[in-house]
Design a protein around this motif. Sequence first.
Motif, PDB file in Angstrom:
ATOM      1  N   ARG A 124       1.048  -1.135   0.457  1.00  9.81           N
ATOM      2  CA  ARG A 124      -0.184   0.040  -0.118  1.00  9.81           C
ATOM      3  C   ARG A 124       1.558   1.560  -0.104  1.00  9.81           C
ATOM      4  NH1 ARG A 124      -5.109  -0.163   1.394  1.00  9.81           N
ATOM      5  NH2 ARG A 124      -6.235  -2.047   1.299  1.00  9.81           N
ATOM      6  N   ARG A 125       0.474   2.310  -1.041  1.00  5.72           N
ATOM      7  CA  ARG A 125       1.614   2.922  -1.181  1.00  5.72           C
ATOM      8  C   ARG A 125       1.153   4.249  -2.451  1.00  5.72           C
ATOM      9  NH1 ARG A 125       4.680  -0.739  -4.340  1.00  5.72           N
ATOM     10  NH2 ARG A 125       6.272  -0.939  -2.959  1.00  5.72           N
ATOM     11  N   ILE A 126      -0.691   3.733  -2.244  1.00  4.27           N
ATOM     12  CA  ILE A 126      -0.603   5.634  -3.069  1.00  4.27           C
ATOM     13  C   ILE A 126      -1.371   6.266  -1.907  1.00  4.27           C
ATOM     14  CG2 ILE A 126      -2.292   5.972  -4.630  1.00  4.27           C
ATOM     15  CD1 ILE A 126      -0.319   3.899  -5.383  1.00  4.27           C
ATOM     16  N   VAL A 127      -1.205   7.650  -2.044  1.00  4.67           N
ATOM     17  CA  VAL A 127      -1.631   8.894  -1.400  1.00  4.67           C
ATOM     18  C   VAL A 127      -2.058   9.151  -2.199  1.00  4.67           C
ATOM     19  CG1 VAL A 127      -0.569  10.682   0.189  1.00  4.67           C
ATOM     20  CG2 VAL A 127       0.981   8.733  -0.237  1.00  4.67           C
ATOM     21  N   HIS A 128      -3.885   9.305  -0.855  1.00  7.26           N
ATOM     22  CA  HIS A 128      -4.588  10.053  -1.993  1.00  7.26           C
ATOM     23  C   HIS A 128      -5.083  11.499  -1.682  1.00  7.26           C
ATOM     24  CE1 HIS A 128      -6.358   6.776  -4.362  1.00  7.26           C
ATOM     25  NE2 HIS A 128      -5.721   5.682  -3.327  1.00  7.26           N
ATOM     26  N   ALA A 129      -5.880  12.179  -1.937  1.00  7.74           N
ATOM     27  CA  ALA A 129      -6.823  13.674  -1.487  1.00  7.74           C
ATOM     28  C   ALA A 129      -7.996  13.240  -1.908  1.00  7.74           C
ATOM     29  CB  ALA A 129      -5.355  14.868  -1.538  1.00  7.74           C
ATOM     30  N   GLY A 130      -9.277  13.447  -0.815  1.00 11.45           N
ATOM     31  CA  GLY A 130     -10.593  13.901  -0.889  1.00 11.45           C
ATOM     32  C   GLY A 130     -10.644  12.318  -2.348  1.00 11.45           C
ATOM     33  N   GLY A 131     -10.253  11.756  -1.036  1.00 13.93           N
ATOM     34  CA  GLY A 131     -10.387  10.332  -2.004  1.00 13.93           C
ATOM     35  C   GLY A 131     -10.758   9.820  -3.071  1.00 13.93           C
ATOM     36  N   ASP A 132     -11.872   9.471  -4.436  1.00 13.07           N
ATOM     37  CA  ASP A 132     -10.995  10.033  -5.566  1.00 13.07           C
ATOM     38  C   ASP A 132     -10.764  11.400  -6.399  1.00 13.07           C
ATOM     39  OD1 ASP A 132     -13.966  10.595  -5.880  1.00 13.07           O
ATOM     40  OD2 ASP A 132     -14.460   9.056  -6.586  1.00 13.07           O
ATOM     41  N   GLY A 133     -10.355  12.739  -5.556  1.00 12.08           N
ATOM     42  CA  GLY A 133     -10.647  13.276  -6.190  1.00 12.08           C
ATOM     43  C   GLY A 133      -9.180  13.827  -5.998  1.00 12.08           C
ATOM     44  N   SER A 134      -8.158  13.090  -5.810  1.00 11.56           N
ATOM     45  CA  SER A 134      -6.869  13.299  -5.552  1.00 11.56           C
ATOM     46  C   SER A 134      -6.536  14.555  -6.421  1.00 11.56           C
ATOM     47  CB  SER A 134      -5.709  12.281  -5.745  1.00 11.56           C
ATOM     48  OG  SER A 134      -6.297  11.486  -4.675  1.00 11.56           O
ATOM     49  N   GLY A 135      -6.263  14.589  -7.669  1.00 15.91           N
ATOM     50  CA  GLY A 135      -5.661  15.449  -8.688  1.00 15.91           C
ATOM     51  C   GLY A 135      -6.100  16.496  -8.604  1.00 15.91           C
ATOM     52  N   ARG A 136      -7.456  16.526  -8.527  1.00 19.16           N
ATOM     53  CA  ARG A 136      -8.183  18.226  -8.298  1.00 19.16           C
ATOM     54  C   ARG A 136      -8.113  18.576  -6.970  1.00 19.16           C
ATOM     55  NH1 ARG A 136     -12.768  15.233  -7.953  1.00 19.16           N
ATOM     56  NH2 ARG A 136     -13.403  15.731  -6.030  1.00 19.16           N
ATOM     57  N   GLU A 137      -7.773  17.749  -5.869  1.00 24.84           N
ATOM     58  CA  GLU A 137      -6.896  18.830  -4.733  1.00 24.84           C
ATOM     59  C   GLU A 137      -5.054  19.270  -4.888  1.00 24.84           C
ATOM     60  OE1 GLU A 137      -6.166  19.809  -0.428  1.00 24.84           O
ATOM     61  OE2 GLU A 137      -7.902  19.849  -1.900  1.00 24.84           O
ATOM     62  N   VAL A 138      -4.606  18.325  -5.205  1.00 25.71           N
ATOM     63  CA  VAL A 138      -3.190  18.538  -5.143  1.00 25.71           C
ATOM     64  C   VAL A 138      -3.527  19.888  -6.311  1.00 25.71           C
ATOM     65  CG1 VAL A 138      -1.280  18.204  -6.419  1.00 25.71           C
ATOM     66  CG2 VAL A 138      -2.285  16.526  -5.246  1.00 25.71           C
ATOM     67  N   MET A 139      -4.695  20.524  -7.617  1.00 22.36           N
ATOM     68  CA  MET A 139      -4.529  21.360  -8.080  1.00 22.36           C
ATOM     69  C   MET A 139      -4.460  22.095  -7.748  1.00 22.36           C
ATOM     70  SD  MET A 139      -3.509  20.897 -11.626  1.00 22.36           S
ATOM     71  CE  MET A 139      -4.340  22.179 -12.793  1.00 22.36           C
ATOM     72  N   ARG A 140      -5.664  22.057  -6.713  1.00 19.66           N
ATOM     73  CA  ARG A 140      -5.876  24.018  -5.965  1.00 19.66           C
ATOM     74  C   ARG A 140      -5.461  24.470  -4.751  1.00 19.66           C
ATOM     75  NH1 ARG A 140      -6.500  24.903  -1.216  1.00 19.66           N
ATOM     76  NH2 ARG A 140      -5.289  22.923  -0.376  1.00 19.66           N
ATOM     77  N   ALA A 141      -4.491  23.713  -4.019  1.00 18.27           N
ATOM     78  CA  ALA A 141      -3.280  23.893  -3.752  1.00 18.27           C
ATOM     79  C   ALA A 141      -2.255  24.564  -4.625  1.00 18.27           C
ATOM     80  CB  ALA A 141      -2.827  21.909  -3.100  1.00 18.27           C
TER      81      ALA A 141
END
Length: 513
Positions: A124-141
Amino acid sequence: MSMDVRNLADRPVIIGGGIAGLMVALHLAPEPVVLLSRSPLGADASSAWAQGGLAASLGDDDEPALHLADTLAAGDGLCDPEAARRILYAAPAAIEELARLGVRFDRAPDGALHLGLEAAHGRRRIVHAGGDGSGREVMRALVAAVRSTPTIEVFEGIEARRLGVEDGRVTGVLASCSTGPVFFATGRVVLATGGIGGLFHDTTNPPGSCGQGLALAARAGAVLADLEFIQFHPTALDGPGRPMPLISEAVRGEGARIVDETGRRFLDCVQGAELAPRDIVARAVWRHLGDGHRAFLDMREKPGATFARHFPAIAAACRSIGIDPAHDLIPIRPAQHYHMGGVAVDLAGRTSIPGLWACGEIASTGLHGANRLASNSLTEAVVCARWVAESVAGSKSCRIVRAIVRELPGPDPAPLRPHLSRALGVTRDGEGLKGAARALLPLAQRYDAASDPAAVGLMIAVAALQRRESRGAHFRTDFPDHAAIARRSEIILDAALAAVRELASSPMLESVF
């Protein structure tokens, strides 16, 4: 009419507003930099659509060497081991850097990062943000960080059309905006334009991702590498909409199964089953569909009732076509998802053209090989952005030249989608590839909206013809086995055009391919 950008002369120009472009810009600060985006930042980038997250060896039972081993195995003999080692060993620090920039990663109650599992990962090595919204959260920041950095000049609604090249090196960027054409005079350009999904009918990418960055590099004379390796995600939501909503591999990592219309789990004879490498799962689903069956994801038992909480975006996409994942099977089919090939670069992002760099999906670093390991792509973009920025900052600027500013048509891939979707799909064969190459040649040689996408498609078809074997995501039914020696491919546009002209003039010719 044209905007006046003379006061921006010789600043580095970054083309693309996804994660790769934003990170390069942030790393270049406080040096003044220009960032060009065809859409408002975050609105039409593949990065924002990413569900799976970022892969990094952060668990107590994990280490970079294990992550590297999984990456090399998935790459099917074509990864550059040293490039992969350097990128993956830098991945944990890149996650920490994103957290400092304000990315809100998913965490356990004790504050530790929540780590997910995806196909072909041994840990297990996948870091998530917002469940399945990882790209959206990284882009927001990252968008917030870029907008608050005064030395980054952002131009939205502007699209690069050509690179200026003189004496073999970059001299600027010819772009188009609502007021007309404009030329950014600079000796330092970074391509961060993403992938090629818009060239295909079935894709999970934004339609504007149609390989324009590859066309910019190719028409400037740059070397491109491994173009034939196109990853098809096995579980796109098979509904009426295009682009197709993605159903993240993380869902299968949490126990979802792939079944057919009879409820049979038809991957049970495949080593790894649902968590086998993507190319293997995609071909198995494709073949089953070709045999007249349908394919579904069954998540009624696992993840079950908790699905909507952990995967809200996927749940919403399913509900939009009348499906409740907690009670219904979800129809799936493979769709174009990621391009392992791209502009050939070193780990500093330098291309074969002085003054031109590439970062992100458009770049071919050697990390992904013939088949990208899940969630390595955003990791690559974040890690390599720092090295690209350091190289750009340390390079000398060239003399500024005056350019003829002229309007060029924007890219329209619609005329060639049928050819590429048919010939360059999950499985390929020589006759289909030759037919596509011949059909694309006149389009690539014209001076209209289809010419740049056609040139990219033609180079992909030629690269696929020249690889007379099956490896990773490139599967030829007429050459189903591995070649004895694994070799990466390289191509330039002029050579590809010449090869197809020769093929067109001598249809029975075999020596070219």
